[in-house]
Write an enzyme that holds these catalytic residues in place. Structure first.
Site, PDB file in Angstrom:
ATOM      1  N   LYS A 116     -19.817  73.582  76.113  1.00 13.75           N
ATOM      2  CA  LYS A 116     -21.224  73.454  76.504  1.00 13.75           C
ATOM      3  C   LYS A 116     -22.017  73.181  75.235  1.00 13.75           C
ATOM      4  O   LYS A 116     -22.143  74.048  74.370  1.00 13.75           O
ATOM      5  CB  LYS A 116     -21.712  74.734  77.186  1.00 13.75           C
ATOM      6  CG  LYS A 116     -23.135  74.630  77.683  1.00 13.75           C
ATOM      7  CD  LYS A 116     -23.470  75.833  78.552  1.00 13.75           C
ATOM      8  CE  LYS A 116     -24.849  75.740  79.171  1.00 13.75           C
ATOM      9  NZ  LYS A 116     -25.924  75.554  78.235  1.00 13.75           N
ATOM     10  N   ARG A 161     -35.105  65.680  79.588  1.00 10.32           N
ATOM     11  CA  ARG A 161     -35.010  66.337  80.881  1.00 10.32           C
ATOM     12  C   ARG A 161     -36.393  66.666  81.463  1.00 10.32           C
ATOM     13  O   ARG A 161     -36.602  66.596  82.663  1.00 10.32           O
ATOM     14  CB  ARG A 161     -34.205  67.626  80.751  1.00 10.32           C
ATOM     15  CG  ARG A 161     -34.075  68.281  82.094  1.00 10.32           C
ATOM     16  CD  ARG A 161     -34.079  69.798  82.092  1.00 10.32           C
ATOM     17  NE  ARG A 161     -33.308  70.399  81.068  1.00 10.32           N
ATOM     18  CZ  ARG A 161     -32.212  71.118  81.285  1.00 10.32           C
ATOM     19  NH1 ARG A 161     -31.752  71.242  82.499  1.00 10.32           N
ATOM     20  NH2 ARG A 161     -31.609  71.712  80.300  1.00 10.32           N
TER      21      ARG A 161
HETATM   22  S1  IVH Z   1     -22.994  69.413  83.333  1.00 17.05           S
HETATM   23  C1  IVH Z   1     -25.968  69.242  87.160  1.00 17.05           C
HETATM   24  N1  IVH Z   1     -21.703  69.647  81.116  1.00 17.05           N
HETATM   25  O1  IVH Z   1     -26.326  72.662  79.669  1.00 17.05           O
HETATM   26  C2  IVH Z   1     -25.929  69.738  85.750  1.00 17.05           C
HETATM   27  N2  IVH Z   1     -23.984  70.263  81.127  1.00 17.05           N
HETATM   28  O2  IVH Z   1     -27.578  75.082  80.706  1.00 17.05           O
HETATM   29  C3  IVH Z   1     -24.706  69.247  85.135  1.00 17.05           C
HETATM   30  N3  IVH Z   1     -24.837  70.995  78.950  1.00 17.05           N
HETATM   31  O3  IVH Z   1     -28.477  71.082  81.932  1.00 17.05           O
HETATM   32  C4  IVH Z   1     -24.636  69.599  83.742  1.00 17.05           C
HETATM   33  N4  IVH Z   1     -22.947  70.725  77.850  1.00 17.05           N
HETATM   34  O4  IVH Z   1     -28.088  69.987  79.583  1.00 17.05           O
HETATM   35  C5  IVH Z   1     -22.878  69.809  81.720  1.00 17.05           C
HETATM   36  N5  IVH Z   1     -20.410  69.761  79.205  1.00 17.05           N
HETATM   37  C6  IVH Z   1     -21.584  69.915  79.804  1.00 17.05           C
HETATM   38  C7  IVH Z   1     -22.730  70.383  79.121  1.00 17.05           C
HETATM   39  C8  IVH Z   1     -23.914  70.547  79.823  1.00 17.05           C
HETATM   40  C9  IVH Z   1     -24.228  71.085  77.764  1.00 17.05           C
HETATM   41  C10 IVH Z   1     -26.238  71.346  79.184  1.00 17.05           C
HETATM   42  C11 IVH Z   1     -26.940  70.480  80.194  1.00 17.05           C
HETATM   43  C12 IVH Z   1     -27.303  71.424  81.298  1.00 17.05           C
HETATM   44  C13 IVH Z   1     -27.428  72.704  80.543  1.00 17.05           C
HETATM   45  C14 IVH Z   1     -27.376  73.912  81.446  1.00 17.05           C
END
Ligand code: IVH
Length: 695
Positions: A120, A141
């Site tokens: 993440k 965003r």
């Molecule tokens: S998937 C529908 N994958 O973390 C949302 N998000 O705290 C799908 N983020 O809004 C997000 N790494 O901005 C996804 N490997 C990853 C990510 C990631 C960082 C962020 C993203 C999300 C936020 C949530």
């Protein structure tokens, strides 16, 4: 592994309303300019407290509660998102993860066969729109439904190419961030511009992404985590984006030329079953401190499109994905005192002494405070609760006081009115304060550094002797060593004939050291030992270095405009000292002469290097040296690398060709293993450079 943070208890409706306001403000700051007012931990505690209160008092729920919102952020910008940019729900440990997996499988009425497990990334969510393969728009965003147009940043974001490998129309979603190197460079640029720095890579990336008219440009990096069809996306591609498993979509994104986690030491993988997910979570968590990008957790996603479609979304997050949160790298602690140190060049630098706090696997007790103006700007006071940031290789930093936690007992920070080292006056005309004596204030450490093993290497000249010589008025800087008379040395206490002659012989020998070492002995700000070697090799003589000017020194690898300005100013300041060294007959040339390489159109880029067994290789040396290298200092091993035609480097990256790993090699070894970098023992390395080893 991390545990769920304890929740903030909210006693009544007033406390609940205040908590909602605090969370809304913190989220607005976080998603707005990236300067959080609460650390992640405190924010999570607060939101969980709000959730608990709302569960008990559903009649009190406020419309702007962060529990009901998409991203909890301020409405910024007016570019509608094609599909909302949602948030993720969190789990804080293995048990909660297993519960979440079981819950999702119950909802689907079947087991989920494969899961994508990815880091993440702790940056800012951005959507990047490509039309016919060209990057045309970048949108933040914002509040999740509409964001701010930040297309002005196109061209400064690595990983988001101006053109895709195929001329397709598609939207890439991912995170914009700064690597540790990009962050350090951005801080140096801002420091050079207005004397301030950025608090952490995330807020530096946020500020940089939105800045339109900064006089300096900072580089960012994008990592994609998803792709969506847009109006105009060819049917075939749109179909694949709807039907392929997430892991294959990420392969497609990378093939189109956009950077993904696959380019990091912690690529996304596909796992089967909770145990395999948990194992990968452990691996990513263990690698975290060695990464040059910030991660704040691990994202686990049902991989197949069918599972995702069936699970669907709640109002703020997909039901098919979860964020496994790692312990925060930013925490609140108490500023106990401020220490003022004096550097080799007379710079007076404040450092924060903190109530020890556990961050990213180490205990932080001290943190950088930059300069007095920065303290004033941040409004820091002794006894303040301050947020402190530390991750990976980034030096711990004090971000800001948490003003609403003040008790009234905080005391102002007292700035020194005289130099803490020599008691002399302070030059406060620049943001970075300096003792008016400059280097002379620090004569002992400066001379001691100059005669040290990796510089002039004068054996038998310890600090006690230097102190005696300074007190007797025989020397004021290290150039004076070369004009010492036998009588002067003999007159020092506890100095016999034999030791006098030995010392004078050692000094005489030091006159013949290569320019790289003489240059290093000067202690030029902004240059260390390896930069000194690069400069000496590039120019060949001190005369050439002094004549180069700002443009000339920028030809040396690693010297940008700001370092060049500093270097030229330093050389001017050191002019008398250099003249004295020349007059004393100290060698001012590099063996082998200048290795400046003229770049021609046909040849492309070339670096200044010798030819040898390590020709063109980037080599990192770590751990304790043994065998034939046991007696060599780290600097001497690096010199060896460069004499053999290689480039010595301190950090392991995908570009590293070879890691020389001794005992206790630690995180660099782990990183090299993850990246598949060739690793050799000191003994094997000694074999490779056998002909160049000192006798
Ligand atoms: S998937 C529908 N994958 O973390 C949302 N998000 O705290 C799908 N983020 O809004 C997000 N790494 O901005 C996804 N490997 C990853 C990510 C990631 C960082 C962020 C993203 C999300 C936020 C949530």
């Amino acid at each position: 592994m991390s545990e769920a943070p304890p929740i903030t208890q909210l006693a009544d409706q007033a406390a609940y309303a205040a908590a909602v306001q605090l969370a809304v403000d913190a989220a607005a700051a976080y998603y707005g300019d990236g300067e959080s007012t609460l650390d992640d931990d405190a924010y999570d505690r607060l939101v969980r407290g709000i959730e608990a209160y709302e569960a008990e008092h559903p009649e009190d729920v406020l419309p702007d509660s962060p529990t009901g919102k998409v991203a909890g952020g301020a409405v910024v910008g007016d570019v509608p998102h094609t599909v909302p940019m949602l948030s993720l729900d969190n789990v804080f440990g293995a048990e909660q993860l297993a519960d979440w997996v079981a819950g999702l499988e119950r909802r689907l009425g079947r087991g989920v066969e494969s899961w994508s497990v990815e880091p993440k990334l702790d940056g800012l969510a951005v959507s990047a729109r490509y039309r016919r393969g060209r990057l045309v728009q970048l949108v933040t965003r914002g509040d999740g439904t509409a964001g701010e147009d930040v297309s002005h940043a196109i061209g400064t974001v690595l990983g988001l190419p101006g053109r895709l490998a195929e001329p397709v129309t598609v939207e890439m979603r991912g995170e914009v961030m700064m690597t540790a190197a990009q962050f350090e460079e951005a801080c140096a640029k801002r420091q050079g511009h207005d004397g301030t720095t950025f608090a952490n890579p995330r807020s530096a990336a946020a500020g940089t992404l939105r800045a339109k008219d900064r006089p300096y440009v900072c580089e960012l990096t994008f990592f994609g985590y998803g792709a969506l069809p847009l109006d105009g996306t060819p049917d075939e591609l749109a179909g694949r984006l709807r039907e392929l498993p997430h892991s294959q979509i990420m392969e497609l994104v990378a093939k189109l030329g956009v950077r993904t986690a696959a380019a990091t030491p912690v690529p996304g993988i596909v796992a089967t079953g909770v145990e395999a997910i948990q194992a990968r979570v452990g691996e990513i968590a263990a690698a975290r401190a060695t990464l040059d990008i910030g991660i704040d957790g691990i994202v686990i996603k049902a991989d197949s499109a069918a599972d995702q479609a069936e699970a669907g979304f709640s109002s703020r997050a997909p039901r098919w994905a979860i964020a496994y949160k790692l312990p925060p790298v930013e925490k609140i602690t108490t500023l106990l005192s401020v220490e003022w140190g004096v550097g080799r060049t007379g710079i007076i630098a404040p450092r924060a002494v903190l109530e020890p706090v556990e961050l990213d696997g180490s205990t932080v007790t001290y943190a950088t405070l930059h300069n007095p103006a920065d303290i004033t700007r941040r409004g820091l006071m002794l006894g303040d609760k301050v947020s402190v940031y530390k991750a990976g290789d980034v030096i711990p930093r004090v971000e800001a006081p948490v003003v609403h936690l003040r008790t009234g007992d905080e005391k102002p920070i007292v700035y020194p009115d005289k130099c803490p080292a020599c008691g002399g006056e302070i030059d406060t005309s620049q943001e970075r304060w300096r003792c008016v004596q400059g280097r002379a204030c620090q004569a002992l450490p400066s001379i001691s550094y100059a005669v040290g093993r990796d510089q002039l290497d004068i054996e038998g000249l310890g600090d006690n002797r230097i102190v005696q010589m300074l007190a007797a008025g025989f020397i004021t800087d290290f150039a004076d060593l070369f004009t010492l008379t036998r009588e002067q040395v003999l007159s020092l206490e506890r100095m016999g004939e034999v030791s006098t002659d030995n010392l004078l012989a050692a000094i005489e020998q030091a006159k013949g050291r290569p320019l790289s070492r003489v240059f290093a002995a000067l202690g030029v700000r902004g240059t260390g030992r390896s930069m000194s070697r690069r400069i000496a090799r590039h120019f060949g003589t001190m005369e050439e270095i002094r004549a180069a000017g700002s443009d000339g020194v920028q030809e040396v690898e690693g010297v940008g405009p700001e370092k060049a300005t500093l270097l030229v100013a330093e050389l001017a300041e050191l002019s008398d000292l250099i003249d004295k060294l020349v007059a004393a007959g100290v060698n001012m040339t590099e063996p082998g002469g200048a290795q400046r390489v003229v770049v021609t159109q046909e040849e492309g880029e070339e670096s200044d290097r010798a030819v040898g067994p390590l020709d063109g290789m980037s080599v990192v040396v770590t751990g304790a040296m043994s065998g034939p290298l046991e007696q060599l200092s780290r600097n001497e091993v690096n010199e060896l690398v460069e004499r053999a035609g290689g480039k010595s480097s301190s950090g392991v990256s995908a570009r590293t060709s070879l890691l020389v790993a001794g005992e206790k090699a630690g995180s660099k070894r782990t990183k090299a293993e993850q990246l598949g970098v060739r690793i050799v023992t000191p003994e094997e390395f000694a074999e490779m450079v056998h002909d160049l080893l000192p006798d």
